[in-house]
Scaffold this active site. Structure first.
Site, PDB file in Angstrom:
ATOM      1  N   GLU A  20      30.910 -70.850   3.047  1.00  0.00           N
ATOM      2  CA  GLU A  20      32.030 -70.447   2.193  1.00  0.00           C
ATOM      3  C   GLU A  20      31.936 -68.979   1.769  1.00  0.00           C
ATOM      4  O   GLU A  20      32.534 -68.562   0.775  1.00  0.00           O
ATOM      5  CB  GLU A  20      32.093 -71.364   0.977  1.00  0.00           C
ATOM      6  CG  GLU A  20      32.322 -72.813   1.360  1.00  0.00           C
ATOM      7  CD  GLU A  20      32.231 -73.756   0.177  1.00  0.00           C
ATOM      8  OE1 GLU A  20      33.224 -73.869  -0.549  1.00  0.00           O
ATOM      9  OE2 GLU A  20      31.173 -74.377  -0.009  1.00  0.00           O
ATOM     10  N   SER A  49      35.068 -76.680  -0.221  1.00  0.00           N
ATOM     11  CA  SER A  49      36.194 -76.025   0.460  1.00  0.00           C
ATOM     12  C   SER A  49      36.561 -76.706   1.775  1.00  0.00           C
ATOM     13  O   SER A  49      37.044 -76.076   2.709  1.00  0.00           O
ATOM     14  CB  SER A  49      35.884 -74.545   0.705  1.00  0.00           C
ATOM     15  OG  SER A  49      35.851 -73.846  -0.516  1.00  0.00           O
ATOM     16  N   SER A 105      44.697 -70.590  -5.284  1.00  0.00           N
ATOM     17  CA  SER A 105      43.851 -71.542  -6.008  1.00  0.00           C
ATOM     18  C   SER A 105      44.614 -72.356  -7.046  1.00  0.00           C
ATOM     19  O   SER A 105      45.508 -71.859  -7.732  1.00  0.00           O
ATOM     20  CB  SER A 105      42.703 -70.809  -6.701  1.00  0.00           C
ATOM     21  OG  SER A 105      41.861 -70.191  -5.769  1.00  0.00           O
TER      22      SER A 105
END
Length: 355
Positions: free
Chosen positions: A16, A180, A317
């Site tokens: 990530e 993620s 987000s």
């Protein structure tokens, strides 16, 4: 008023890594530079550390945050003009950052830091431990099976049999210690299951296989707190891409997802989601922030999926968007997280270290 020195640590030896760069860029740009001195600390994919100069302007591209002046004296990078940073914000996702390791370093260095502590970071990263804690707090979850690579290599047939006996397809295969949506596969049959497990083992030695929630809505709640806990109304992630689930590309690159905030569901369910999110926060001994993820079935059954102890702050987000819906701006979120970090640090300083 003297400016506080803030260190932003990002990058990391993790799948990530690129997500962390995007998050760092967003956070750095939002911090009040009239109030704080901001120093970027980059960690490469190889685990090398490099400190940049004080940031005084907006970062236009995350590539500006990549440095090559690596320094083996990691602890020294957490100082400025002979003094430790007043506060550090570890903007790291996945292993070696979100799992309690960087938090342990900062504890040893006696530096205040944003986000969850060693215990809550570690338990929030390990999906198996997390689920076991949720069970202890009577949070409803979908069935799951977990195992390690050694067992898979030595007793593959028994594991597959166990999954087929206890779970219904589709199932989701996940590395236990990653986020993620990296390394995750949606599997509709045994052949896909085996391929998904082999893929997940590239990222972790511990695997969790979860029963999928068919036709369920993906609902998320943002949480901030330490002694007191604040939650948001829920939002819904709607996957409008061609992928079968909310995967890495959908989250961060192709923009093929939509966030409906607040969630277009029965508002009578909002308090239950917020209560469960707060309970999950307590279950992992959370401090700072988490994003709690749920499934909502057509029968209005709510299942907790997981919590993310360092949710992304990218333009896509959910975490900051949920707070914006509650009237809390992006800079205000960061200020609140700074305050919570200092509060926890102050409490720790007041503990006795000798009789």
């Amino acid at each position: 008023m003297k400016k506080e020195n803030i260190g932003i640590i990002y990058g990391g030896k993790s799948a990530e890594h690129s997500v962390s760069l995007l998050t760092a860029k967003s956070i750095i740009n939002a911090i009040d530079k009239e109030k704080y001195n901001i120093f970027p600390i980059f960690i490469s994919l190889d685990g090398a550390w490099a400190k940049g100069k004080k940031i005084t302007k907006q970062i236009e591209n995350q590539k500006e945050l990549i440095f090559s002046n690596f320094d083996n004296d990691i602890s020294g990078l957490l100082f400025e003009n002979g003094h430790k940073f007043d506060l550090v914000f570890p903007v790291l996702h996945g292993p070696n950052g979100e799992d309690g390791t960087i938090q342990g370093l900062l504890e040893i260095m006696d530096i205040a830091y944003v986000g969850n502590n060693v215990l809550s970071s570690a338990t929030g990263m390990d999906k198996v431990i997390m689920k076991q804690l949720f069970e202890a707090y009577n949070l409803q979850q979908l069935p799951y099976v977990h195992f390690i690579e050694y067992t898979w290599k030595n007793d593959k047939e028994q594991i597959v049999k166990n999954i087929n006996s206890n779970l219904k397809y589709p199932v989701f295969v996940k590395p236990a210690n990653l986020g993620s949506s990296v390394g995750i596969s949606r599997c509709s049959n045994e052949q896909q299951l085996i391929a998904g497990i082999e893929e997940a083992l590239k990222f972790d030695k511990k695997i969790v296989v979860e029963q999928g929630a068919v036709d369920a809505k993906e609902i998320e709640v943002a949480v901030m707190g330490y002694n007191e806990i604040k939650t948001t109304d829920p939002g819904e992630i709607v996957n409008i891409s061609t992928t079968e689930f909310y995967d890495y590309e959908t989250k961060y690159t192709d923009g093929q997802s939509r966030m409906d905030i607040p969630a277009p569901i029965n508002t009578a369910l909002y308090p239950k989601f917020r209560e469960m999110a707060a309970t999950a926060f307590r279950a992992i001994s959370g401090s700072g922030l988490v994003r709690a993820d749920f499934f909502l079935t057509k029968d209005n059954e709510i299942f907790i999926n997981e919590v993310n102890t360092m949710p992304g702050f990218t333009p896509f987000s959910m975490f900051p968007s949920l707070w914006a819906n509650m009237g809390v701006s992006y800079p205000e979120i960061i200020e609140e997280l700074f305050t919570l970090a200092k509060e926890r640090y102050s409490d720790r300083q007041n503990l006795l270290t000798e009789e």
